[in-house]
Design an enzyme around this catalytic site. Structure first.
Site, PDB file in Angstrom:
ATOM      1  N   PHE A  21       0.852  -1.193   0.000  1.00 24.89           N
ATOM      2  CA  PHE A  21       0.000   0.000   0.000  1.00 24.89           C
ATOM      3  C   PHE A  21       0.892   1.248   0.000  1.00 24.89           C
ATOM      4  O   PHE A  21       0.804   2.110   0.865  1.00 24.89           O
ATOM      5  CB  PHE A  21      -0.944   0.023   1.227  1.00 24.89           C
ATOM      6  CG  PHE A  21      -1.722  -1.247   1.427  1.00 24.89           C
ATOM      7  CD1 PHE A  21      -2.886  -1.472   0.718  1.00 24.89           C
ATOM      8  CD2 PHE A  21      -1.290  -2.219   2.328  1.00 24.89           C
ATOM      9  CE1 PHE A  21      -3.622  -2.643   0.895  1.00 24.89           C
ATOM     10  CE2 PHE A  21      -2.013  -3.388   2.511  1.00 24.89           C
ATOM     11  CZ  PHE A  21      -3.185  -3.609   1.805  1.00 24.89           C
ATOM     12  N   ASP A  29       1.041  -1.262  -4.922  1.00 23.23           N
ATOM     13  CA  ASP A  29      -0.194  -0.483  -4.776  1.00 23.23           C
ATOM     14  C   ASP A  29      -1.070  -0.797  -5.987  1.00 23.23           C
ATOM     15  O   ASP A  29      -0.556  -1.137  -7.058  1.00 23.23           O
ATOM     16  CB  ASP A  29       0.094   1.025  -4.696  1.00 23.23           C
ATOM     17  CG  ASP A  29      -1.031   1.805  -4.007  1.00 23.23           C
ATOM     18  OD1 ASP A  29      -0.858   2.199  -2.834  1.00 23.23           O
ATOM     19  OD2 ASP A  29      -2.083   2.010  -4.640  1.00 23.23           O
ATOM     20  N   SER A  30      -2.385  -0.648  -5.805  1.00 17.46           N
ATOM     21  CA  SER A  30      -3.285  -0.920  -6.938  1.00 17.46           C
ATOM     22  C   SER A  30      -3.686   0.354  -7.667  1.00 17.46           C
ATOM     23  O   SER A  30      -4.494   0.310  -8.592  1.00 17.46           O
ATOM     24  CB  SER A  30      -4.529  -1.668  -6.445  1.00 17.46           C
ATOM     25  OG  SER A  30      -5.157  -0.919  -5.434  1.00 17.46           O
ATOM     26  N   ASP A  75       0.605  -0.761   5.352  1.00 16.72           N
ATOM     27  CA  ASP A  75      -0.104   0.476   5.738  1.00 16.72           C
ATOM     28  C   ASP A  75      -1.377   0.602   4.894  1.00 16.72           C
ATOM     29  O   ASP A  75      -1.473   1.465   4.027  1.00 16.72           O
ATOM     30  CB  ASP A  75       0.816   1.688   5.534  1.00 16.72           C
ATOM     31  CG  ASP A  75       0.153   2.990   5.990  1.00 16.72           C
ATOM     32  OD1 ASP A  75      -0.749   2.931   6.850  1.00 16.72           O
ATOM     33  OD2 ASP A  75       0.537   4.062   5.474  1.00 16.72           O
ATOM     34  N   CYS A 114      -5.453   2.263  10.390  1.00 16.06           N
ATOM     35  CA  CYS A 114      -5.934   3.632  10.580  1.00 16.06           C
ATOM     36  C   CYS A 114      -7.462   3.637  10.728  1.00 16.06           C
ATOM     37  O   CYS A 114      -8.114   4.654  10.526  1.00 16.06           O
ATOM     38  CB  CYS A 114      -5.488   4.549   9.444  1.00 16.06           C
ATOM     39  SG  CYS A 114      -6.115   4.056   7.833  1.00 16.06           S
TER      40      CYS A 114
END
Ligand code: SAH
Length: 397
Positions: A228, A250-251, A301, A341
């Site tokens: 991420f 990451d996408s 993350d 988060c």
């Protein structure tokens, strides 16, 4: 005269502890008329004045407290004082003083519910997410300009949470204007481009600044996997710390492009050591495992898997899944740097999830450090909901 928000008997308790949210179930009735965002007097069932708050009729959080002093006038001068105080709190912390990227106002925890303000160099980006904050937009913008002497202010109030307040998304220049969407800030010695117009949130995840620095300290000669990665914040810090190789996943194609441009902005870093993968992390972790890959450090993350308490169960499974996969990819003595988060997932629950993930992966592991948001994202002791970012640095045998 302001309208009066009369509470049910017993519902004044959280206000007496200075918690700023008044839920719909606490409200007996509104005496007088108020439009969304208007300031109302909050009164206990026995007639005791408690606070002054912003009225949000369409939200489950029916009012948000501006002041626990029932006499305090909420006007332009009020916002000037609160904004100046928030800016001064950051100036008092040496590690924040010279930051080009800095959160200036962290909503409830700075006594300004619904108000986020982040500074990137000369530009301040604001996000107003409540009816009250939206109503006082002009006063907040003027106060920010005066407290920071910034030359440009951009509005990024395009977050979905505004819908809960019955507010339309808004964005655009509030002060000054610029043809460039990007600002370049230096974070821990690394140059990072921040797209204030199209980037996530206000453009950058400032809350991870100290944790990225920590990763740099740990990375010398290591092989690092950063899941991420967004625009490469952790990846570039690992390279700056001397990592042997950094694989980032990451996408989001645009985020990865920015990440690679960020790397190019830092000629001191060795781009050959960076590998970027446009992929779903859940799939990529399994593919890396199937290929027999091992890493010295794995960073996880992810985005907010649990936006509210209703999503906690599904989110817990997702956290456990990626953490178990992360553990399986660690070389002996390796470290997992893992975050959540999600406001709905507290530190205790998160730690239990990570412990269960280690068991699933058959790894013995110990916490060597608890991680949290940087000091410009403070947590008001009366508002524990403000502590959304929590992380663990875990070392395996
Ligand atoms: N660590 C980053 C911030 C991460 S934000 C930093 O320090 O700046 C979360 C990121 O996860 C976003 O960039 C988003 O594109 C990405 N993302 C969300 N779901 C994903 C998935 N299933 N697979 C890969 N990336 C994902």
């Amino acid at each position: 005269m302001s309208a009066q928000l009369i509470l049910h008997s017993g519902k004044e308790k959280s206000l007496l502890r200075q918690h700023p949210w008044i839920f719909s179930g606490a409200v007996a009735h509104l005496e007088g008329r108020a439009r969304p965002g208007d300031t109302v007097d909050v009164v206990a069932a026995n007639g005791r004045p408690l606070a002054r708050a912003a009225w949000s009729p369409s939200s489950q959080i029916r009012a948000r407290v501006w002041s626990f002093d029932p006499e305090e006038v909420v006007d332009h001068a009020f916002f000037k004082r609160r904004v100046a105080a928030a800016v001064a709190r950051r100036e008092a912390l040496p590690e924040l003083r010279a930051q080009q990227g800095l959160r200036l106002i962290h909503a409830e925890s700075d006594g300004l519910p619904g108000v986020i303000a982040d500074r990137y160099g000369d530009t301040v980006v604001v996000q107003l997410t409540s009816a009250g904050a939206d109503k006082w937009r002009a006063a907040i913008v003027d106060s920010l300009q005066k407290a920071t002497a910034c030359t440009q202010i951009y509005d990024r109030s395009d977050s979905d949470v505004r819908k809960l307040e019955g507010l339309e998304p808004t964005s655009g220049w509030l002060l000054g204007a610029d043809i460039e969407d990007e600002r370049v800030i230096v974070e821990n010695g690394v140059r990072m481009a921040v797209d204030i117009v199209k980037g996530h949130k206000t453009g950058f995840y400032l809350d991870q600044r100290e944790n990225r620095r920590r990763l740099a300290e740990l990375s010398a000669h290591k092989r690092v996997l950063n899941c991420f990665c967004y625009t490469g914040g952790f990846s570039l810090q690992a390279l700056a710390g001397g990592a042997r190789e950094v694989v980032s996943v990451d996408s989001s194609g645009p985020a990865l492009l920015t990440a690679q441009r960020n790397l190019a902005l830092n000629q001191q870093l060795d781009a050959v050591r960076a590998v970027w993968r446009d992929a779903d992390v859940f799939d990529e972790l399994r593919a890396l495992r199937a290929a027999g890959e091992l890493f010295d450090i794995v960073v996880l993350d992810p985005p907010k898997f649990a936006p509210s308490a209703a999503h906690v169960e599904r989110a817990s499974r997702a956290y456990k899944d990626i953490n178990a996969s992360g553990f399986r990819l660690l070389a002996p003595g390796g470290m997992l740097m893992t975050y959540s988060c999600s406001g709905g997932v507290g530190l205790d629950v998160f730690q239990q999830i990570v412990a269960a993930a280690a068991r699933d992966a058959g790894r013995t592991a110990r916490i060597v450090q608890r991680l949290q948001g940087a000091a410009d994202h403070p947590v008001d002791l009366a508002f524990p909901e403000g502590e959304y970012l929590k992380g663990l640095l875990v070392q395996v045998d």
